[in-house]
Design a protein around this motif. Structure first.
Motif, PDB file in Angstrom:
ATOM      1  N   ARG A 109       0.822  -1.215   0.000  1.00  0.00           N
ATOM      2  CA  ARG A 109       0.000   0.000   0.000  1.00  0.00           C
ATOM      3  C   ARG A 109       0.856   1.264   0.000  1.00  0.00           C
ATOM      4  N   ASP A 110       1.958   1.259   0.743  1.00  0.00           N
ATOM      5  CA  ASP A 110       2.811   2.445   0.758  1.00  0.00           C
ATOM      6  C   ASP A 110       3.422   2.698  -0.610  1.00  0.00           C
TER       7      ASP A 110
ATOM      8  N   ARG B 294       0.759   4.262  -2.738  1.00  0.00           N
ATOM      9  CA  ARG B 294       0.626   5.681  -2.391  1.00  0.00           C
ATOM     10  C   ARG B 294       1.734   6.489  -3.070  1.00  0.00           C
ATOM     11  N   GLY B 295       2.939   5.930  -3.119  1.00  0.00           N
ATOM     12  CA  GLY B 295       4.052   6.634  -3.741  1.00  0.00           C
ATOM     13  C   GLY B 295       3.842   6.867  -5.227  1.00  0.00           C
TER      14      GLY B 295
END
Length: 276
Positions: free
Chosen positions: A209-210, A213-214
């Motif tokens: 997920r991170d 997001r990036g």
């Protein structure tokens, strides 16, 4: 330091770009057999990505909850956008080489934008080969998608290909411009362009997920085909972003191109000639 250039009308830029590209195409056409073989070879190499996706589906019926037609739809839209951007601006990644060799100095004294000169360098019809697998996949996949086709979904297909190509083009120019500072940054730029092209061929939900997001808020690759693709496929956003985000790709494409243009001009203003 490079001298500032007078503004050029967009229509004139397009005309000069087309003229230079056509000059390279005519040169390549002098060897038709070689041109055809190189085009077919490019198509075959690009088709290997399709083969890799199909191999994955021999082991599992779904990838991150997406069926084979849905993943191939993402592949087709991503590959088509990437191929257009590669054909138009892929050679801008050679900027660092021109700076090191001093050939950028010669481009700066010509009455044509150095960006146009680099972008059209070695323009070859063989680049069309990358379009072939993507077009074939889309033609075969779209009728097999389990979606309720509406006017909005139909219109989104060409729109997402156009905006995706624009985003990739902007990223190509943006990352190439960084070579004004990072002279040996060629490999790093490819991680964004070629790496981004490969990444967007698959559902972004397979990544952490991170990371998603990036590539949504930092390097906006999610707007190439993921966000508009979620609208076409009727899928929810794993990040829970608002519904309107699915239609933000045109605005993101404009923002990326504006930023790329600013960074390119800033690089030219601060460029120190090699004296060659």
């Amino acid at each position: 330091m490079a001298e500032p250039r007078a503004p050029v009308a967009p229509g004139e830029v397009v005309r000069v770009y087309g003229l230079l590209a056509w000059t390279w195409i005519r040169a390549a056409a002098q060897y038709p057999i070689s041109m055809v073989l190189l085009t077919l070879a490019s198509a075959v190499v690009s088709a290997l990505d399709v083969a890799a996706i199909m191999v994955l589906f021999t082991r599992a019926p779904r990838i991150a909850g997406f069926t084979a037609p849905e993943v191939l739809f993402l592949y087709g839209t991503s590959a088509l956008s990437f191929a257009f951007a590669d054909a138009m601006f892929g050679t801008t990644e050679r900027l660092g080489k021109h700076i090191r060799e001093g050939t950028l100095d010669a481009m700066l004294v010509r009455p044509v934008s150095p960006l146009v000169q680099i972008a059209t360098e070695d323009f070859s019809p063989r680049r069309i080969g990358k379009l072939i697998p993507a077009v074939v996949v889309l033609v075969l996949t779209l009728p097999r998608l389990d979606v309720a086709w509406t006017a909005g979904r139909v219109a989104m297909i060409p729109a997402m290909i156009l905006t995706g190509a624009t985003i990739f083009s902007g990223l190509w120019v943006l990352t190439a411009s960084l070579q004004f500072v990072l002279i040996d940054g060629h490999g790093a730029t490819k991680s964004v362009t070629y790496g981004g092209g490969f990444m967007t061929q698959y559902p972004l939900s397979i990544y952490a997920r991170d990371f998603v997001r990036g590539v949504t808020f930092v390097v906006p690759l999610a707007f190439v085909n993921w966000q508009p693709g979620l609208y076409v496929l009727g899928r929810p956003d794993p990040l829970g972003l608002p519904w309107a985000v699915r239609f933000a790709a045109p605005a993101v494409a404009v923002a990326v191109c504006v930023l790329a243009g600013f960074v390119w001009r800033a690089g030219l203003r601060h460029y120190r000639s090699t004296g060659s």
